[in-house]
Scaffold this motif. Structure first.
Motif, PDB file in Angstrom:
ATOM      1  N   VAL A   1       1.453  -0.905  -0.092  1.00 12.57           N
ATOM      2  CA  VAL A   1      -0.431   0.239  -0.160  1.00 12.57           C
ATOM      3  C   VAL A   1       0.856   0.863   0.010  1.00 12.57           C
ATOM      4  O   VAL A   1       1.941   1.387   0.596  1.00 12.57           O
ATOM      5  N   VAL A   2       0.170   1.856  -0.731  1.00 19.18           N
ATOM      6  CA  VAL A   2       1.396   3.328  -0.689  1.00 19.18           C
ATOM      7  C   VAL A   2       0.531   4.683  -0.669  1.00 19.18           C
ATOM      8  O   VAL A   2      -0.408   4.697  -1.031  1.00 19.18           O
ATOM      9  N   SER A   3       1.062   5.352   0.194  1.00 24.38           N
ATOM     10  CA  SER A   3      -0.256   7.108   0.585  1.00 24.38           C
ATOM     11  C   SER A   3       1.403   7.842   0.682  1.00 24.38           C
ATOM     12  O   SER A   3       2.648   7.886   0.876  1.00 24.38           O
ATOM     13  N   PRO A   4       0.648   8.858   0.422  1.00 22.72           N
ATOM     14  CA  PRO A   4       1.607  10.362   0.919  1.00 22.72           C
ATOM     15  C   PRO A   4       1.906  10.264   2.025  1.00 22.72           C
ATOM     16  O   PRO A   4       1.366   9.850   3.038  1.00 22.72           O
ATOM     17  N   ALA A   5       3.519  10.840   2.347  1.00 21.65           N
ATOM     18  CA  ALA A   5       3.492  11.142   3.715  1.00 21.65           C
ATOM     19  C   ALA A   5       3.055  11.431   4.291  1.00 21.65           C
ATOM     20  O   ALA A   5       2.496  12.727   4.468  1.00 21.65           O
ATOM     21  N   GLY A   6       2.825  11.296   5.382  1.00 17.86           N
ATOM     22  CA  GLY A   6       2.266  12.012   6.959  1.00 17.86           C
ATOM     23  C   GLY A   6       2.152  13.657   7.061  1.00 17.86           C
ATOM     24  O   GLY A   6       2.094  14.314   7.240  1.00 17.86           O
ATOM     25  N   ASP A   7       3.490  13.408   6.524  1.00 17.23           N
ATOM     26  CA  ASP A   7       4.423  15.159   7.361  1.00 17.23           C
ATOM     27  C   ASP A   7       4.800  15.798   6.692  1.00 17.23           C
ATOM     28  O   ASP A   7       5.697  17.061   6.314  1.00 17.23           O
ATOM     29  N   GLY A   8       4.428  15.206   4.769  1.00 17.50           N
ATOM     30  CA  GLY A   8       4.938  15.905   3.758  1.00 17.50           C
ATOM     31  C   GLY A   8       6.231  16.176   3.574  1.00 17.50           C
ATOM     32  O   GLY A   8       6.923  16.803   2.720  1.00 17.50           O
ATOM     33  N   SER A   9       7.070  15.140   4.043  1.00 17.59           N
ATOM     34  CA  SER A   9       8.211  15.780   3.868  1.00 17.59           C
ATOM     35  C   SER A   9       9.039  14.567   3.232  1.00 17.59           C
ATOM     36  O   SER A   9       8.535  13.192   3.102  1.00 17.59           O
TER      37      SER A   9
END
Length: 88
Positions: free
Chosen positions: A80-88
């Motif tokens: 499962v791939v998703s945008p990083a939660g902390d924006g980095s």
């Protein structure tokens, strides 16, 4: 460039001997957990990957899994791939 987080699960293919899973399954009744079956022991890998889009990240993760993280003869994988939660 955006950063994506991925969780990869790798387990032995159906029909491939899983001694660790068998050991756990056989020991569960001795500690009071009856009715448990189908125990498979695998590995979980978490990583971060920089790519322009989520689709590019997924495409590269497919190659990473099939070429490096899993033995395609003996193991299956999902990720499962998703945008990083902390924006980095």
């Amino acid at each position: 460039m955006p950063v994506f987080e991925a969780v990869v699960e790798v387990i032995p293919r159906a029909g491939i001997l899983d001694p660790a899973g068998g050991t756990v399954e056989r020991s569960l009744p001795t500690v009071g957990f009856d009715g448990v079956s189908g125990v498979r022991i695998g590995k979980s890998i978490r990583l971060r990957i920089e790519r322009a889009t989520e689709a590019e990240a997924a495409e590269d993760l497919e190659r990473i899994c099939s070429e490096v993280l899993a033995n395609p003869v003996m193991e299956d994988y999902t990720f499962v791939v998703s945008p990083a939660g902390d924006g980095s």
